[in-house]
Design an enzyme around this catalytic site. Structure first.
Site, mmCIF file in Angstrom:
data_model
loop_
_atom_site.group_PDB
_atom_site.id
_atom_site.type_symbol
_atom_site.label_atom_id
_atom_site.label_comp_id
_atom_site.label_asym_id
_atom_site.label_seq_id
_atom_site.Cartn_x
_atom_site.Cartn_y
_atom_site.Cartn_z
ATOM 1 C CB SER A 26 -40.925 19.175 34.794
ATOM 2 O OG SER A 26 -40.194 18.927 34.279
ATOM 3 C CG ASP A 75 -41.317 12.771 29.537
ATOM 4 O OD1 ASP A 75 -39.661 13.133 28.929
ATOM 5 O OD2 ASP A 75 -41.333 13.543 30.394
ATOM 6 C CG HIS A 87 -40.392 16.913 29.963
ATOM 7 N ND1 HIS A 87 -40.952 15.826 31.124
ATOM 8 C CD2 HIS A 87 -40.564 17.648 30.551
ATOM 9 C CE1 HIS A 87 -40.343 15.924 31.819
ATOM 10 N NE2 HIS A 87 -40.311 18.225 31.704
#
Length: 339
Positions: free
Chosen positions: A128, A282, A311
């Site tokens: 991330s 995602d 995600h």
């Protein structure tokens, strides 16, 4: 305290503001070898601290502390490195200055070089917002970084991701009726709504449809919402979250004097061998954005994590996803950088 502090002194940020007595919290795993060439840098993601990275570190794994010296620097704003919650006035709470990804990586470079005398990094890896730092390392220090592996992270905050982060910020602004002069009144209770906003983006539609949360021990959707999304966000300081949201919304590896906003040039300048691993479902950092980025990096492979965890395929929760990431990291680390 299970981490160390690197004092940065008074630092001038990209914004031009000088943050006095700044510091970076970090933890290391393993030992630096004599040649100082067994180094892995593994920055933290939004809201995470070094402990949340430890699922990917262990004997027999790609990030094996018996073989590598792994440095996990904490993101500024995460509550351990310089943050709104631990900085004295006049830069405390809502007055904390704007910090960029470029600032973070510049300070991490100081830690790596000044504290340890390291000149080569075998790998920079991250999930991330940790992934965007991996890209930034590759773009800022192309001759130093041999490999990068961002997973479920993009090289800039594309417009849709910007909008998602903006929705999280709006939940906090609504708590003070969008009056920024009242931000110091925010409390952890105001973070509940932020968790609820993020819940729609953290995992995929299929995850919810197939009720995967039941496998995690939650008896209902409401139970999962409260036990994961609301609970995790309510543990965070709202001012730290606002600071990290600003960092996230303005992340772009080309937004610096080296590239002056030329995003394609920044990607093309990365010399590192790259393994780009988006989550196939995602919603927050879509795989399509990563695919564009991977095509512009000279030595990149594009390896989507086929998963309905969205995600959170990169979060270290689902064993199949964890195995896929670890296998690809092993492959990347085994690769001669001259190939």
């Amino acid at each position: 305290m299970d981490y160390e502090i690197f004092d940065l002194g008074d630092v001038t940020l990209q914004s031009g503001v000088t943050l006095p007595s700044a510091f970076l919290a970090y933890k290391t795993y393993g030992k630096l070898n004599e040649n100082k060439d067994n180094v892995i840098v593994y920055p933290t993601a939004f809201g995470d601290q070094h402990v949340q990275n430890e699922w990917l570190i262990g004997d027999g794994m790609a990030l094996d502390p018996r073989e590598y010296f792994i440095i996990v620097p904490n993101l500024l704003g995460n509550g351990l490195s310089s943050s709104p919650s631990n900085t004295p006035p006049p830069f405390d709470r809502a007055n904390f200055p704007q910090v960029t990804i470029y600032d973070n990586v510049t300070f991490q470079h100081r830690l790596v070089t000044e504290k340890f005398g390291i000149e080569k990094i075998a790998l920079v890896v991250g999930w991330s917002m940790g992934g965007i730092q991996a890209y930034q390392w590759g773009a800022s220090y192309p001759d130093m970084v041999e490999r990068i592996a961002p997973f479920a992270g993009v090289a800039k905050t594309w417009p849709q991701t910007y909008v998602v982060l903006g929705g999280m910020k709006a939940a906090l602004m609504a708590a003070v009726r969008f009056d920024s002069s009242k931000l110091d009144g925010l409390t952890s209770a105001d973070m509940r709504a932020v968790g609820d906003v993020y819940a729609g983006w953290g995992v995929s539609q299929a995850f919810y449809r197939e009720e995967i949360y039941r496998e995690m021990g939650f008896s209902s959707l409401a139970d999962f919402m409260a036990g994961v999304w609301e609970d995790s966000f309510m543990k965070m300081d709202p001012h730290n979250v606002l600071a990290m949201l600003w960092t996230g919304q303005h992340a772009d590896i080309s937004a610096n004097p080296s590239y002056n906003g030329d995003f394609d040039k920044a990607l093309g300048s990365i010399k590192a061998h790259a393994c780009i691993m988006p989550g196939s479902t995602d919603l927050f950092c879509p795989a399509d954005d990563n695919e564009y980025e991977a095509k512009l990096i000279p030595h990149a492979v594009f390896k989507p994590i086929e998963s309905i965890w969205g995600h959170f395929a990169g979060r270290g929760i689902n064993s199949a996803d964890n195995q896929f990431i670890d296998d690809n990291l092993k492959r990347l680390l085994a690769m001669s950088i001259n190939e």
